[in-house]
Design a protein around this motif. Structure first.
Motif, PDB file in Angstrom:
ATOM      1  N   ARG A 140       0.587  18.556  -4.025  1.00 16.20           N
ATOM      2  CA  ARG A 140      -0.252  17.344  -3.835  1.00 16.20           C
ATOM      3  C   ARG A 140       0.143  16.274  -4.677  1.00 16.20           C
ATOM      4  NH1 ARG A 140      -2.002  15.320   0.502  1.00 16.20           N
ATOM      5  NH2 ARG A 140      -4.276  14.939   0.861  1.00 16.20           N
ATOM      6  N   ARG A 141       0.664  16.973  -6.025  1.00 14.89           N
ATOM      7  CA  ARG A 141       1.294  15.731  -6.789  1.00 14.89           C
ATOM      8  C   ARG A 141       2.145  15.301  -6.384  1.00 14.89           C
ATOM      9  NH1 ARG A 141       0.218  19.990 -10.563  1.00 14.89           N
ATOM     10  NH2 ARG A 141       2.100  19.938 -11.522  1.00 14.89           N
ATOM     11  N   LEU A 142       3.259  16.192  -5.837  1.00 15.35           N
ATOM     12  CA  LEU A 142       4.495  15.748  -5.235  1.00 15.35           C
ATOM     13  C   LEU A 142       4.314  14.712  -4.194  1.00 15.35           C
ATOM     14  CD1 LEU A 142       7.481  15.585  -4.965  1.00 15.35           C
ATOM     15  CD2 LEU A 142       7.241  17.566  -3.506  1.00 15.35           C
ATOM     16  N   ASP A 143       3.274  14.907  -3.334  1.00 17.49           N
ATOM     17  CA  ASP A 143       2.986  13.948  -2.352  1.00 17.49           C
ATOM     18  C   ASP A 143       2.462  12.615  -2.833  1.00 17.49           C
ATOM     19  OD1 ASP A 143       2.347  13.754   0.445  1.00 17.49           O
ATOM     20  OD2 ASP A 143       0.536  14.677   0.713  1.00 17.49           O
ATOM     21  N   ILE A 144       1.699  12.663  -3.948  1.00 17.20           N
ATOM     22  CA  ILE A 144       1.313  11.403  -4.480  1.00 17.20           C
ATOM     23  C   ILE A 144       2.322  10.738  -5.142  1.00 17.20           C
ATOM     24  CG2 ILE A 144      -0.199  10.299  -6.179  1.00 17.20           C
ATOM     25  CD1 ILE A 144      -2.383  12.092  -5.429  1.00 17.20           C
TER      26      ILE A 144
ATOM     27  N   LEU B 108      -6.046   7.573  -0.529  1.00 22.89           N
ATOM     28  CA  LEU B 108      -6.068   8.998  -0.648  1.00 22.89           C
ATOM     29  C   LEU B 108      -7.155   9.810   0.220  1.00 22.89           C
ATOM     30  CD1 LEU B 108      -5.838   9.396  -4.471  1.00 22.89           C
ATOM     31  CD2 LEU B 108      -3.762   9.348  -2.691  1.00 22.89           C
ATOM     32  N   ASP B 109      -6.656  10.290   1.446  1.00 18.58           N
ATOM     33  CA  ASP B 109      -7.594  10.775   2.406  1.00 18.58           C
ATOM     34  C   ASP B 109      -7.592  12.315   2.153  1.00 18.58           C
ATOM     35  OD1 ASP B 109      -9.247  11.032   4.776  1.00 18.58           O
ATOM     36  OD2 ASP B 109      -7.702  10.695   6.325  1.00 18.58           O
ATOM     37  N   GLU B 110      -9.130  12.332   1.561  1.00 20.48           N
ATOM     38  CA  GLU B 110      -9.358  13.922   1.087  1.00 20.48           C
ATOM     39  C   GLU B 110      -8.011  14.683   0.345  1.00 20.48           C
ATOM     40  OE1 GLU B 110     -11.325  16.022   3.916  1.00 20.48           O
ATOM     41  OE2 GLU B 110     -12.701  14.540   4.820  1.00 20.48           O
ATOM     42  N   PRO B 111      -7.970  14.158  -1.028  1.00 15.64           N
ATOM     43  CA  PRO B 111      -6.666  14.679  -1.395  1.00 15.64           C
ATOM     44  C   PRO B 111      -6.797  15.937  -2.219  1.00 15.64           C
ATOM     45  CG  PRO B 111      -7.651  12.926  -2.827  1.00 15.64           C
ATOM     46  CD  PRO B 111      -8.461  13.149  -1.367  1.00 15.64           C
ATOM     47  N   THR B 112      -7.860  16.533  -2.363  1.00 19.16           N
ATOM     48  CA  THR B 112      -7.954  17.487  -3.019  1.00 19.16           C
ATOM     49  C   THR B 112      -8.320  18.821  -2.090  1.00 19.16           C
ATOM     50  OG1 THR B 112     -10.443  17.267  -4.014  1.00 19.16           O
ATOM     51  CG2 THR B 112      -8.394  16.646  -5.313  1.00 19.16           C
TER      52      THR B 112
ATOM     53  N   ILE C 114       0.790  -1.244  -0.176  1.00 21.01           N
ATOM     54  CA  ILE C 114       0.129  -0.165  -0.158  1.00 21.01           C
ATOM     55  C   ILE C 114       0.983   1.393  -0.139  1.00 21.01           C
ATOM     56  CG2 ILE C 114      -1.915  -1.140   1.327  1.00 21.01           C
ATOM     57  CD1 ILE C 114      -1.019   0.521   3.651  1.00 21.01           C
ATOM     58  N   GLY C 115       0.011   2.521  -0.327  1.00 16.97           N
ATOM     59  CA  GLY C 115       0.625   3.701  -0.190  1.00 16.97           C
ATOM     60  C   GLY C 115      -0.343   4.762   0.366  1.00 16.97           C
ATOM     61  N   VAL C 116       0.104   5.718   1.050  1.00 14.98           N
ATOM     62  CA  VAL C 116      -0.914   6.503   1.890  1.00 14.98           C
ATOM     63  C   VAL C 116      -0.616   7.689   1.730  1.00 14.98           C
ATOM     64  CG1 VAL C 116      -2.108   7.003   4.102  1.00 14.98           C
ATOM     65  CG2 VAL C 116      -1.269   4.655   3.605  1.00 14.98           C
ATOM     66  N   THR C 117      -1.453   8.618   1.120  1.00 17.89           N
ATOM     67  CA  THR C 117      -1.519  10.192   1.303  1.00 17.89           C
ATOM     68  C   THR C 117      -2.488  10.674   2.161  1.00 17.89           C
ATOM     69  OG1 THR C 117      -0.744  10.055  -1.057  1.00 17.89           O
ATOM     70  CG2 THR C 117      -1.584  12.249  -0.568  1.00 17.89           C
ATOM     71  N   GLY C 118      -2.151  11.413   3.139  1.00 17.74           N
ATOM     72  CA  GLY C 118      -3.105  11.690   4.040  1.00 17.74           C
ATOM     73  C   GLY C 118      -3.492  13.034   3.956  1.00 17.74           C
TER      74      GLY C 118
END
Length: 320
Positions: A148-152, A165-169, A85-89
């Motif tokens: 945000r793109r760098l985060d992903i 992706l927890d509320e990514p936008t 998995i990968g996680v973006t909070g």
């Protein structure tokens, strides 16, 4: 939990439970997320969305229930789950004091990639996410959408097949949000499964293959956007006339319709399906009704959300 369909699921939970201080946050959540899809979890603030993500991504433990992520039993194989998995909070993991490239290389080091492999992965992802030109600049200089793109991109360094992706936008302007939607679609086209929480109903409608509505720690409804919309009454076909005589004749012929005498419009209840629309058109032909304008109106996800949650809004758990 081993079933035929389990092999095709990226995430599966049964009876997922969690409580804090004696207060139940999740009261038995069942999820089935197909591989290579976007699955959106909606709910008012405080419904338990972030808690679900933290449990599924091994950041906190469940009090009960069976959980499989990436084909692994989360309780028995947490390390295997972490490898899948990968996680973006909600809050960016980007370090603004270093460059975008250095953020990527730091993630490569954390994944124990050999130096050359890490550099190749970082360069490829920076290019893929349109960040190559800004790679040598401090991340603090990036716009919100770029961060945000760098985060992903950082999340993808380890090659996860499932991304949370927890509320990514949240907080992004409309243009950046649409750019992020393109990024998510590209991930899924490459076979990645995306588990998305969002406060934007339009976002779920636009992206998600399946949507679950979480309310008071339980799944209130689950299905495609169109399936959820059909749960809510209020869909109709609207006929508008320019000729008052034609309007009155149609109202008399159709009988069980809602009238708007001022607008010369009639409303016929409809669930918006192709089959029912065809039935209504055949019915209109048989009665000789010819309207100047016909429009189909169906409930949207806003209607679904408020109907299922009662418009409730509580304080979201920020530390859970």
């Amino acid at each position: 939990m081993t079933t035929t369909t389990s092999r095709e699921l990226a995430i599966e939970t049964r009876g997922l439970r969690k409580a804090y201080g004696g207060k139940a946050v999740l009261g038995g959540v069942d999820l089935a997320v197909p591989q290579g899809s976007v699955y959106a979890l909606l709910g008012p603030n405080g419904a338990g969305k972030t808690t679900v993500v933290k449990i599924l991504s091994t950041l906190t433990s469940a009090d009960g229930g069976e959980i499989r992520v990436g084909g692994h039993d989360l309780a028995a194989e947490p390390q295997a789950v972490r490898g899948a998995i990968g996680v973006t909070g909600q809050f960016s993991a980007v370090d603004g004091l270093i460059t975008g490239e250095e953020n990527m290389l730091l993630m490569a080091d954390l994944h124990h990639l050999p130096k050359q492999e890490g550099r190749r992965a970082a360069a490829a992802l920076l290019e893929r996410f349109g960040l190559a030109e800004a790679a040598k600049k401090p991340a603090a200089t990036y716009s919100g959408g770029m961060k945000r793109r760098l985060d992903i991109a950082m999340t993808l360094v380890g090659g996860p097949r499932i991304i949370f992706l927890d509320e990514p936008t949240t907080g992004l302007d409309p243009r950046s949000r649409h750019t992020m939607w393109g990024v998510i679609r590209e991930l899924v086209s490459g076979g990645v499964t995306v588990f998305l929480t969002t406060q934007y109903l339009e976002e779920a409608d636009e992206l998600a293959d399946r949507i679950a509505v979480l309310n008071d720690g339980r799944i209130a409804a689950e299905g495609s956007a169109e399936e959820l919309k059909r749960l809510i009454p209020g869909g109709h076909v609207r006929l508008r006339f320019s000729d008052p005589d034609a309007y009155r004749a149609a109202a008399t012929a159709l009988r069980e319709v809602s009238r708007d005498d001022e607008a010369l419009a009639l409303q016929i209840p409809s669930d918006g399906t192709q089959r029912e629309l065809r039935s209504i058109l055949d019915w209109l032909d048989s009665t000789g009704v010819e309207a100047d304008e016909l429009t189909v109106h169906t409930p949207d996800l806003d209607d679904v959300f408020f109907a299922l949650t009662g418009g409730t809004d509580k304080t979201e758990e920020t530390v859970r």
